[in-house]
Design an enzyme around this catalytic site. Structure first.
Site, PDB file in Angstrom:
ATOM      1  N   HIS B  70       1.273  -0.650   0.373  1.00  0.00           N
ATOM      2  CA  HIS B  70       0.080  -0.168   0.013  1.00  0.00           C
ATOM      3  C   HIS B  70       0.599   0.767   0.096  1.00  0.00           C
ATOM      4  O   HIS B  70       1.838   1.891   0.592  1.00  0.00           O
ATOM      5  CB  HIS B  70      -0.959   0.407   1.324  1.00  0.00           C
ATOM      6  CG  HIS B  70      -2.393  -0.918   0.557  1.00  0.00           C
ATOM      7  ND1 HIS B  70      -2.512  -1.611   2.210  1.00  0.00           N
ATOM      8  CD2 HIS B  70      -2.785  -1.756   0.077  1.00  0.00           C
ATOM      9  CE1 HIS B  70      -3.848  -2.150   1.189  1.00  0.00           C
ATOM     10  NE2 HIS B  70      -4.198  -1.823  -0.163  1.00  0.00           N
ATOM     11  N   ASP B  72       0.643   4.420   1.434  1.00  0.00           N
ATOM     12  CA  ASP B  72       1.145   4.812   2.174  1.00  0.00           C
ATOM     13  C   ASP B  72       1.794   3.972   3.416  1.00  0.00           C
ATOM     14  O   ASP B  72       2.219   4.664   4.588  1.00  0.00           O
ATOM     15  CB  ASP B  72      -0.102   5.748   3.034  1.00  0.00           C
ATOM     16  CG  ASP B  72      -1.293   4.498   3.889  1.00  0.00           C
ATOM     17  OD1 ASP B  72      -1.900   3.842   4.873  1.00  0.00           O
ATOM     18  OD2 ASP B  72      -0.918   2.728   2.739  1.00  0.00           O
ATOM     19  N   HIS B 157      -4.518  -8.977   5.634  1.00  0.00           N
ATOM     20  CA  HIS B 157      -4.192  -7.546   4.807  1.00  0.00           C
ATOM     21  C   HIS B 157      -4.558  -7.765   3.634  1.00  0.00           C
ATOM     22  O   HIS B 157      -5.233  -7.663   3.180  1.00  0.00           O
ATOM     23  CB  HIS B 157      -3.942  -6.736   5.799  1.00  0.00           C
ATOM     24  CG  HIS B 157      -3.575  -5.497   5.364  1.00  0.00           C
ATOM     25  ND1 HIS B 157      -5.082  -4.650   5.776  1.00  0.00           N
ATOM     26  CD2 HIS B 157      -2.874  -4.228   4.740  1.00  0.00           C
ATOM     27  CE1 HIS B 157      -4.755  -3.245   5.354  1.00  0.00           C
ATOM     28  NE2 HIS B 157      -3.755  -3.458   4.594  1.00  0.00           N
ATOM     29  N   ASP B 178       0.229  -3.055   8.687  1.00  0.00           N
ATOM     30  CA  ASP B 178      -1.628  -3.983   8.599  1.00  0.00           C
ATOM     31  C   ASP B 178      -1.577  -4.991   9.054  1.00  0.00           C
ATOM     32  O   ASP B 178      -0.971  -5.653   7.927  1.00  0.00           O
ATOM     33  CB  ASP B 178      -1.857  -2.737   7.651  1.00  0.00           C
ATOM     34  CG  ASP B 178      -1.589  -1.017   7.481  1.00  0.00           C
ATOM     35  OD1 ASP B 178      -2.483  -0.506   6.509  1.00  0.00           O
ATOM     36  OD2 ASP B 178      -1.618  -0.985   9.102  1.00  0.00           O
ATOM     37  N   GLU B 203      -0.101  -0.036  14.446  1.00  0.00           N
ATOM     38  CA  GLU B 203      -0.375   1.054  14.529  1.00  0.00           C
ATOM     39  C   GLU B 203      -1.481   1.707  15.094  1.00  0.00           C
ATOM     40  O   GLU B 203      -2.534   0.403  15.767  1.00  0.00           O
ATOM     41  CB  GLU B 203      -1.281   1.545  12.501  1.00  0.00           C
ATOM     42  CG  GLU B 203      -0.032   1.093  11.710  1.00  0.00           C
ATOM     43  CD  GLU B 203      -0.223   2.326  11.359  1.00  0.00           C
ATOM     44  OE1 GLU B 203      -0.631   3.552  11.736  1.00  0.00           O
ATOM     45  OE2 GLU B 203       1.097   2.433  10.757  1.00  0.00           O
ATOM     46  N   HIS B 414       1.248   6.389  15.142  1.00  0.00           N
ATOM     47  CA  HIS B 414      -0.047   7.250  14.448  1.00  0.00           C
ATOM     48  C   HIS B 414      -1.581   7.643  15.370  1.00  0.00           C
ATOM     49  O   HIS B 414      -2.519   7.043  14.936  1.00  0.00           O
ATOM     50  CB  HIS B 414      -0.564   6.790  13.230  1.00  0.00           C
ATOM     51  CG  HIS B 414       1.263   6.761  12.775  1.00  0.00           C
ATOM     52  ND1 HIS B 414       1.088   5.986  11.661  1.00  0.00           N
ATOM     53  CD2 HIS B 414       2.163   7.620  12.580  1.00  0.00           C
ATOM     54  CE1 HIS B 414       1.906   5.327  11.048  1.00  0.00           C
ATOM     55  NE2 HIS B 414       2.072   7.029  11.249  1.00  0.00           N
TER      56      HIS B 414
END
Lengths: 383, 602
Positions: B70, B72, B157, B178, B203, B414
């Site tokens: 991903h 990000d 994921h 993730d 996260e 985060h």
């Protein structure tokens, strides 16, 4: 744990049916089951655990997608947000939010003492205990029922049995009112029907109506049935007009009696509800729909929430068929122990959205559903 | 005390990208190198100035690890390695290595070609960057160097997503990237062994959510598709070649079969080839069920789903089409969209995030009039549906992962500290571990308590036991004397004598002496005796002996008396002690003062 499901598994009959029978459907799994579901705002609810020792109280914000009206299709957000959370030392059997505040009051079902909580605001996501209110009884089989005064300064009406009912001011702890009666009947419900008038429903089916402004004795309406082992639950419709203020009583044997608040003993209507396993229930919840006239919902007899239209009921008790049944908790039960069937522990209606409900079950599931009235459905459900 | 430092790069509250710096055992590791999709300027890149103000990053980092494809998490990779400069190893799983460059190139094309940006990485930079990649296999320990080792674990994921275990000596960190803890349709659930890392880094984005079930998301998808088909509309589903597309296809196929539906479903050919290719390569990364399906039949031999031909888009009547690319930014999906957008009976279902600048992004933001090439406007009348199928762990999932890995400390990145106090408290209560939540740009230092295992010789152990006293326990460690011998990879504790013997050395002793002068007219023997008596009275609890050979011994300090040659009234005390008895010097000074003050005729 959940097994890998074949694609075919998910397309069970209930699932296929749900495409037509629900507008929206959301299914969640809490870590621990809850017995309480209480609105703290138009888009947030509180849940709490009921295990013997430590439990959590959570304030959950409803998913944005559910509440979005205009740009619903552009909103992908389907999850609950845990906006605030806290810890309790015992079970939570009753939780009441004080309107206009960030305060909630709980009872553990073991005594009639109440715990007072601050639900937290922007600065913190922790729900903290701020105090307690002493009840009359140090040990109680069912614990207290709690009702918050709708307007006015934060005050709670509470009690485990009818003779204990008192109104306490939260800030000072002062007792502002006590219900004068000798009866020791345990309570199954307690609610305000106006800012000062309240209704107390006893387990034996009798209902008391009193006004906190006066010390006059309450009006008493006797139980519809004299059967000893039967337990009754009550709900009063909080309609705007006195004429729409009706009371429903439901028994553990599935008998339902509707009467007018001003004339509880008078002729109303009745029905024999279509409940599975009558007699085996401890957490029955009966509720008038806030915006749908004449509709009531019942849960606690099994893993199903039933909605009935009382307008179809007559003076003589006849078998009533539910208008709608939410079978989600029974069908997709996450229960690991098959010998104990999943049952619905609580349910609530959304105060404004006509057909949106939340329901919770003993396996920790919480569902949010917006059902379609079968009488208004276009076409019949698909095969 | 040894410590591990963790710094999420970035500033303030922005949570759109992952890039975390870890310092462990003298090694510096960067975890992920994501791009922030919300910014158009340099703020979208991670802030590397924390590492160095200018110059290349190679000297400052021992390795970079990318968790999954991903943007990000990997979007800034070519920028970091080719524009800022990094030539060290970049680790990622095989599927990530295969898919990353495709997404990066797509992303680059959109940003440069569609949005006309200039300060961005080039296609060549993507290629050069990927040359530095060393692929990882699951559960395989990789030695980055003599001291640093890493191991990848399955994260669920998306295809190829990994959680990574980083170890230097006896200190370790696990980074989750993730992940999800419930099995997906095409991916399994994350899994890790009880590796007990010093820190588990995760996260916190979904840490305070409770996820709606997969069933309900699928229900919504089928409901929307069915409703459109029933009213005669066409449904476009733009997808990326991998992942959700297969899942949604199988879901629709099964639904069509169950409901006996006749409307055609199409799958654009580009998708089929790519997907088949990747699935063959990475079959071990998918769910058991997908693997079975794939093995039993060709992934895309469906009964109800056929290959698409672009002429079909003009056919009348309802249909469903899966087409690439996923964000409607070019190619077939965009072509189809343009044809169908004007009819309100039609629908487009966007199953994932769309980058700024794409048509997908615009329509998801509610734009109903689009500017196309040649200044033509397109009226968007069809229904636009945004559905998220991505699999993430929620509050319950984090607790499950902690139970699995048993970390000594938890670190959540985060998140806003005030919004996470409850979760922190929950973790601390249930697991009795500390939970840290650094803000972006803030460094958390976690003190570790690595245990260094040492073998002790039996003799030394026996000797220590013979001294009596309480047995050592973790709350009351006991000091002991010995010699630590480090040979190759073993550590052992032996007595000094044995050590000297092994080393073939003779033992030497260091003895200190000092002379103390006193005025005392008595004879040497008398003076000595008086000293003995005096010491016995002031030094209670110490072993004091008066030996026949004319010495007084206090513990291991030897005292002799002799008269000065010049003056018989001046006595000289000779004190001697061995190296261990350092603290006695101070004591002796005080002793002299006491003596002079107390003894008469001094």
């Amino acid at each position: 744990e959940m097994e890998d499901a074949e694609f075919e598994d998910i397309l069970d009959d209930w699932f296929i049916e749900s495409l037509k029978t629900y507008k929206d459907l959301h299914v969640y799994q809490l870590e621990h089951p809850t017995q309480v579901l209480e609105w703290t705002s138009g888009n947030s609810v509180c849940v709490a655990g009921y295990s013997q020792s430590k439990n959590e109280i959570l304030e959950l914000r409803l998913p944005l997608k559910l509440l979005a009206d205009e740009n619903k299709s552009l909103c992908a957000e389907r999850d609950f947000k845990v906006s605030h959370g806290g810890f309790t030392d015992g079970p939570v059997r009753c939780l009441t939010h004080i309107p206009g505040t960030r305060c909630a009051v709980t009872n553990d079902g073991l005594s009639s003492d109440l715990q007072v909580w601050d639900l937290g605001g922007e600065e913190s996501d922790v729900i903290r205990r701020t105090g307690s209110i002493k009840g009359k009884r140090s040990a109680s089989e069912r614990g207290s029922r709690i009702a918050a005064r709708p307007s006015s300064a934060p005050q709670v009406l509470h009690g485990a049995q009818i003779s204990d009912v008192q109104l306490t001011e939260l800030a000072s702890g002062e007792t502002l009112y006590k219900l004068e009666t000798d009866s020791a009947d345990p309570l199954s419900s307690l609610q305000f029907v106006s800012d000062t008038v309240f209704l107390a429903g006893c387990c034996n089916g009798s209902v008391y109506v009193a006004d906190t402004r006066t010390s006059a004795p309450p009006q008493l309406s006797h139980s519809p049935s004299s059967a000893e082992s039967v337990i009754w639950w009550t709900d009063a419709a909080a309609g705007p007009h006195p004429s729409s203020r009706r009371v429903i009583r439901v028994s553990s044997s599935g008998q339902a009696v509707v009467s007018d608040l001003r004339n509880l003993g008078g002729a109303g209507c009745q029905a024999q509800l279509d409940v599975q396993t009558p007699g085996r229930c401890s957490q029955v919840k009966v509720s008038w729909a806030p915006t749908l006239d004449d509709c009531i919902s019942v849960s606690g007899f099994s893993g199903v929430v039933q909605i009935y239209n009382t307008r179809l009921w007559g003076a003589e008790p006849q078998e009533a068929r539910p208008l709608f049944e939410h079978r989600g908790h029974a069908v997709s039960s996450q229960q690991t122990d098959d010998s104990v069937p999943t049952f619905v522990t609580s349910h609530i209606w959304h105060p404004e959205r006509p057909r949106t409900l939340l329901s919770a079950a003993s396996d920790g599931s919480v569902h949010v559903w917006d059902w379609v009235d079968p009488n208004r459905q276009g076409g019949s459900p698909t095969p | 005390m040894p410590e591990i430092k963790v710094t999420p790069l970035g500033a303030g509250q922005d949570v759109g990208r992952s890039c975390i710096l870890v310092s462990i055992g003298g090694k510096n590791i960067m975890l992920d190198c994501g791009m922030h999709m919300g910014y158009n300027d340099d703020r979208r890149f991670p802030d590397f100035s924390y590492i160095t103000q200018n110059g290349r990053l190679t000297d400052f980092l021992d390795c970079l690890i990318i968790s999954h494809f991903h943007l990000d998490h990997c979007g800034a990779l070519p920028y970091m390695s080719e524009m800022v400069g990094y030539d060290g190893p970049i680790y990622m799983t095989h599927p990530t290595k295969a898919i990353c460059p495709i997404l990066l190139e797509d992303f680059r094309k959109i940003t440069v070609d569609k949005k006309g940006e200039t300060n961005f990485f080039t296609s060549q930079m993507i290629k050069d960057c990927m040359k530095k990649v060393i692929p990882l296999n699951l559960h395989q320990t990789v030695q980055v160097d003599d001291e640093l080792e890493i191991k990848a674990y399955y994260a669920g994921h998306v295809l190829g997503a990994a959680m990574v275990h980083i170890k230097v000596g006896s200190e370790s960190v696990v980074y989750t990237g993730d992940y999800n803890m419930t099995p997906d349709r095409h991916l399994g659930a994350a899994w890790i062994d009880k590796c007990r890392p010093d820190i588990l880094i995760s996260e916190s984005t979904y840490a305070t959510t409770i996820r709606d079930s997969k069933r309900c998301r699928e229900r919504d998808f089928l409901k929307k598709v069915h409703e459109s088909i029933e009213r005669g509309g066409k449904v476009l589903i733009p997808v990326f070649a991998l992942g959700r597309a297969q899942e949604l296809c199988i879901l629709l196929e099964t639904f069509w079969e169950r409901m006996n539906l006749k409307a055609p479903i199409y799958f654009s050919t580009g998708l089929t080839e790519k997907a088949n290719h990747y699935y063959k390569l990475f079959i071990t990364w998918t769910n058991q069920k997908i693997r079975k399906t794939f093995v039993q039949r060709n992934m895309f031999e469906f009964k109800h789903i056929k290959a698409f031909d672009r002429s079909y888009a003009d056919n009348p009547g309802p249909m469903v089409v899966f087409a690439t690319p996923g964000m409607l930014h070019a190619g077939q999906s965009l072509q189809i969209f343009k044809k169908w957008a004007g009819n309100e009976k039609n629908m487009v279902i966007m199953p994932g995030y769309c980058v700024q600048g794409t048509i997908g992004h615009k329509i998801l933001n509610g734009q109903r009039k689009l500017e196309m090439e040649g200044r033509a406007t397109l009226d968007v009348k069809l229904q636009v549906e945004y559905m998220s199928f991505s699999a993430h762990a929620d509050a319950k999932g984090i607790m499950q992962l902690i139970r699995m890995a048993e970390p000594r400390n938890m670190l959540l990145v985060h998140g806003e500290a005030v919004k996470m106090e409850f979760l922190k408290g929950k973790i601390e209560q249930e697991f009795s571990i500390d939970c840290y939540m650094p803000a972006n740009g803030e460094t958390t230092t976690v003190t570790t308590n690595p245990s260094v295992p040492v073998d002790i010789s039996l003799n030394l152990l026996k000797r220590e036991m013979a001294l009596g006293g309480p047995l050592p326990d973790p709350k009351k460690p006991r000091t002991m004397h010995g010699t630590l011998i480090m040979k190759e990879n073993s550590l052992k504790l032996v007595s000094s004598e044995q050590a000297l013997k092994e080393l073939g050395l003779n033992e030497h002793q260091l003895r200190f002496t000092c002379h103390v002068q006193l005025q005392d007219p008595h004879s040497d023997a008398d003076t000595l005796h008086r000293i003995y008596t005096h010491l016995k009275s002031v030094l209670k609890g110490y072993t004091i002996q008066h030996l026949p050979d004319g010495t007084v011994i206090v513990e291991s300090i030897v005292i002799k008396v002799s008269s000065s040659a010049e003056d018989s009234n001046t006595k000289v005390l000779l004190l001697s002690w061995s190296y261990q008895v350092k603290t006695w010097t101070l004591f002796l000074e005080r002793f002299t003062l006491i003596y002079n003050g107390v003894l008469p005729g001094g």
